[in-house]
Design a protein around this motif. Structure first.
Motif: not given
Length: 218
Positions: A6-7, A9-11, A13-14, A17
């Protein structure tokens, strides 16, 4: 420090952007500038047309990487400091404009010459000819290559990392160095790029079919 899936993937996805933002800036800015260059490119004034063709040939004939270097470091030579986002936006806008102008020129020139002559005989000026007669016909032809090129613009964002802009691919490298999981990280990077580009390709096909149907019905 332990990074979970999750960490990671979150980075990513950020960072994605910023890839989307820069793509939108480049494509909208490049589209507006490309439309102006297109008008100059098809101008009956030979010197104006040659000037526009020279612009297109310069940006198509030199690597985007070199263009970004010149813009990013060129400003510093005159005492102006610009961020990597500003330099990347400017460079990609100028580059995109050259390609879109040439793509659209081909679409405009695919319209039969008789359409120009017929609209001219009705007393239309050049702008009226373009707006009311030529562009509506060229639009049908332009949809697929234009959207197709937008996919190339999205994928081309990776090169901006060379001037320090942290987009999706650059973020993938940073996360890989921190997690030592290159297969997972770059696999997710590829998946995110696919999720960005595939809808563009499908929308191009759908819109092209609808325009063709509307043209036949008309």
């Amino acid at each position: 420090m332990q990074f979970t899936f999750i960490d990671i993937l979150r980075n990513l996805l950020l960072a994605a952007r910023w890839t989307v933002l820069l793509s939108v800036i480049s494509f909208i800015g490049g589209g507006l500038l490309g439309a102006a260059i297109l008008y100059l490119r098809i101008s009956p004034a030979r010197w104006v047309s040659r000037l526009a063709r020279g612009y297109i040939e310069v940006f198509q004939g030199t690597p985007l990487l070199i263009q970004l270097f010149i813009i990013f470091f060129g400003f510093s030579l005159v005492g102006v400091t610009v961020s990597s986002l500003v330099a990347a936006s400017l460079g990609l806008t100028l580059w995109t404009a050259a390609f879109l102008a040439e793509i659209w020129r081909g679409c405009v020139e695919s319209v039969p010459r008789g359409q120009w002559e017929a609209s001219s005989s009705l007393g239309m000026g050049r702008l009226q000819q373009m707006g009311h007669v030529i562009l509506p016909q060229a639009l049908r032809v332009a949809v697929a290559p234009t959207v197709g090129f937008s996919v190339q613009v999205v994928k081309g964002m990776a090169i901006t990392s060379i001037i320090g802009f942290v987009e999706l691919t650059r973020a993938g490298t940073i996360v890989t160095n921190a997690t030592y999981q290159p297969f997972l990280v770059y696999g997710l990077v590829a998946l995110i790029y696919f999720c960005l580009c595939w809808p563009l390709s499908k929308s191009s096909q759908i819109l092209e079919r609808r325009l063709n149907v509307a043209h036949r019905n008309h």
